[in-house]
Design a protein around this motif. Structure first.
Motif, PDB file in Angstrom:
ATOM      1  N   MET A  50      -4.248  -2.294  -8.665  1.00 29.32           N
ATOM      2  CA  MET A  50      -4.192  -3.037  -7.784  1.00 29.32           C
ATOM      3  C   MET A  50      -5.626  -3.893  -7.467  1.00 29.32           C
ATOM      4  SD  MET A  50      -3.515  -1.791  -3.763  1.00 29.32           S
ATOM      5  CE  MET A  50      -2.903  -2.940  -2.651  1.00 29.32           C
ATOM      6  N   ASN A  56       1.780   2.464  -3.857  1.00 31.86           N
ATOM      7  CA  ASN A  56       0.853   3.129  -4.592  1.00 31.86           C
ATOM      8  C   ASN A  56      -0.004   4.295  -3.626  1.00 31.86           C
ATOM      9  OD1 ASN A  56      -0.888   1.606  -3.183  1.00 31.86           O
ATOM     10  ND2 ASN A  56      -1.834   0.654  -4.937  1.00 31.86           N
ATOM     11  N   ARG A  57       0.738   4.699  -2.732  1.00 25.46           N
ATOM     12  CA  ARG A  57       0.355   5.749  -1.840  1.00 25.46           C
ATOM     13  C   ARG A  57      -0.772   5.764  -1.102  1.00 25.46           C
ATOM     14  NH1 ARG A  57      -0.837  11.922  -3.597  1.00 25.46           N
ATOM     15  NH2 ARG A  57      -2.427  10.707  -5.000  1.00 25.46           N
ATOM     16  N   LEU A  58      -1.430   4.390  -1.045  1.00 22.71           N
ATOM     17  CA  LEU A  58      -2.430   4.209  -0.093  1.00 22.71           C
ATOM     18  C   LEU A  58      -2.168   4.586   1.405  1.00 22.71           C
ATOM     19  CD1 LEU A  58      -4.284   1.160  -1.342  1.00 22.71           C
ATOM     20  CD2 LEU A  58      -5.014   3.545  -1.740  1.00 22.71           C
ATOM     21  N   ARG A  89       0.886  -1.167   0.066  1.00 23.03           N
ATOM     22  CA  ARG A  89      -0.087  -0.079  -0.001  1.00 23.03           C
ATOM     23  C   ARG A  89       0.821   1.278  -0.125  1.00 23.03           C
ATOM     24  NH1 ARG A  89      -5.265  -0.536   1.787  1.00 23.03           N
ATOM     25  NH2 ARG A  89      -5.072   1.403   3.264  1.00 23.03           N
ATOM     26  N   ARG A 127      -0.880   5.647 -11.265  1.00 21.03           N
ATOM     27  CA  ARG A 127      -1.925   4.946 -12.222  1.00 21.03           C
ATOM     28  C   ARG A 127      -0.918   4.025 -13.134  1.00 21.03           C
ATOM     29  NH1 ARG A 127      -4.175   8.381 -16.509  1.00 21.03           N
ATOM     30  NH2 ARG A 127      -3.556  10.370 -15.698  1.00 21.03           N
TER      31      ARG A 127
END
Ligand SMILES: Nc1ncnc2c1ncn2[C@@H]1O[C@H](COP(=O)(O)OP(=O)(O)OP(=O)(O)O)[C@@H](O)[C@H]1O
Ligand SMILES: [Mg+2]
Lengths: 250, 217
Positions: free
Chosen positions: A91, A48-50, A45, A87
């Motif tokens: 995921m 992807n910057r979650l 996570r 992008r």
């Protein structure tokens, strides 16, 4: 393609990632295994910057998503840039997270239309092609609540692929499924591997990790303990913690 | 029967006033409430705090008091003081009050859409605004239908409060005839009118709920 260096992440006072570094090249299929709570999901996570990291550096295809300066201050790319960089990664979640108010087809064309600005007419043929690929074209007008878990997850995979990512991230894609439904999802992922899609797959399916991945990473306590080609990792794990984990599963 | 037709005219005029207040309030308070809810859930702490304070104020004081204040006291407030005619004053009071209630309903609806939906949208590249518009708000609508149905039915009946501004809504028209003719018949007719309006609303919301029943969360 992906380079993560010295990633640190804490939730409150618990340090969940303690300096994780990983390089992923084009065509790599990396399986991430390890005990519950070892930080596998959190690491994925962060890519992807979650989750935002506290220290370290992440580059995606030569572009810096986040870096830490000499003073220890973590700096992310500007929001629009960060979104563009992320992008490149699709995921797939353990809980599918399909959009319940959209049909299967609408789920898949939503991002191409809203984010890429495609017309619906232009977005539909490739979406149908993806549905055919995951074997669900006949469900194109169904709502997610009418699908089985395995079908939901295959739609989720098609939805991610519709944005034409260069890298796919999977966080335990079969863990929420009944055992008899895992096969269809694993087959779809295997098919992607055969097409040389670059992938990171967090999984508890050891047979799958062994057969499909090019490399296996064992995480424990917020660190990468061991990183080896799949065959070697399962035949002769070097580290005692890896051995203990694999023996425990067997 | 002749008597019935005789009182029907004034009662229908009253109904027109009631319906106007109801419809205009709804048309203004729903968008305002949505705006307030979006600010309330935004990451702008100060603005969110101000909205919370506003909602507390509007829900914490009687609607009648707010209406009286806007009509009688507002003209004497320095700087913002304006003298509003009775109808705009009533609309202003209802809109400001109902927007607060709607905002709370919308906020609860927005927050009931799980984190997984936000994350799925984010990894697909949707911005915060796109996520709200395409993913969260459409799902919110389904969830807020039952409380919105309640609240709009309450609004129909609350419109009768405008009698304090001496406006001739349905209830005041009925009361006027009762006091003039010493008969309770107008009350019965007025009750039937209110029941009819709430019936239409109930039916409308049922239709909406049915429409949204095509999918499950
Ligand atoms: N949002 C959060 N807030 C606080 N703590 C968290 C949060 N997310 C994860 N953690 C904690 O971080 C640690 C690592 O969690 P993570 O989900 O990354 O583990 P995992 O290796 O994916 O485990 P599993 O195999 O059970 O999925 C756990 O101790 C977990 O409780
Ligand atoms: Mg996990």
């Amino acid at each position: 393609m992906i380079s993560a260096q010295g990633i640190h992440k804490r939730f409150g006072s618990t340090e969940v990632l303690r300096g994780v570094s990983l390089h992923i090249d084009k065509g790599d299929v990396v399986a991430v295994i390890g005990p519950s709570g070892s930080g596998k999901s959190t690491f994925l996570r962060c890519l992807n910057r979650l989750e935002t990291i506290d220290r370290g550096r992440i580059d995606i295809e030569g572009e810096t998503l986040v870096d830490t300066d000499a003073g220890g201050v973590c700096r992310y790319a500007a929001d629009a840039d960060a979104r563009r960089i992320c992008r490149k990664m699709g995921m797939v979640f353990q809980q599918f997270n399909l959009f319940p108010h959209f049909t299967v087809l609408q789920n898949i064309i939503e991002a191409p239309v809203t984010v890429k600005g495609l017309t619906r007419e232009a977005a539909i043929p490739p979406a149908e092609e993806l549905l055919r690929k995951v074997g669900l074209l006949h469900k194109r007008d169904a709502y997610p609540s009418h699908l089985s878990g395995g079908q939901k997850q295959r739609v989720a995979i098609a939805r991610a692929l519709a944005m034409e990512p260069d890298i796919m991230l999977f966080d335990e894609p079969t863990s929420a499924l009944d055992p008899e439904l895992t096969g269809e999802v694993l087959r779809t992922i295997r098919q992607l591997a055969e097409e040389h899609m670059t992938m990171i797959v967090v999984t508890h399916e050891m047979a799958f990790a062994r057969d499909v991945s090019t490399r296996v990473i064992f995480m424990d306590g917020g660190e990468i303990v061991e990183e080896r080609p799949a065959a070697e990792m399962f035949a002769s794990p070097a580290h005692p913690r890896t051995r203990a984990f694999l023996n425990h599963l067997a | 029967m002749d008597y019935f037709t005789a009182i029907l005219g004034p009662l229908l005029n009253g109904t027109a006033v009631t319906l106007q207040v109801f419809l205009i309030t709804l048309a203004l308070a729903v968008p305002l409430g949505l705006g307030l809810a979006l600010v309330r859930v935004s990451r702008f702490r100060t603005a969110s705090g101000i909205v919370s304070g506003y909602i507390w104020l509007m829900r914490g004081t009687p609607l009648m008091l707010q209406m009286l204040f806007i009509y009688f006291a507002l003209p004497f407030v320095p700087v913002i003081g304006v003298r509003l005619p009775d109808f705009p004053a009533a609309i202003a009071a209802f809109t400001l009050n109902y927007a607060a209630y709607f905002a709370e309903i919308f906020r609860a609806g927005i927050q009931s859409v799980g984190r997984g939906q936000h994350e799925a949208a984010q990894v697909l590249g949707l911005s915060y605004g796109q996520t709200m518009r395409r993913i969260v708000l459409p799902q919110m609508v389904k969830r807020i239908l039952p409380p919105m149905s309640n609240e709009t039915i309450t609004l129909v009946k609350d419109t009768s409060l405008i009698y304090v501004l001496a406006m001739n809504d349905l209830l005041r028209a009925a009361r006027g005839i009762v006091q003039r003719d010493f008969t309770t018949m107008p009350f019965v007719v007025a009750a039937a009118f209110y029941l009819f309006m709430t019936l239409v609303l109930t039916w409308g919301f049922m239709r909406l709920e049915k429409k949204y029943a095509v999918y499950d969360d």
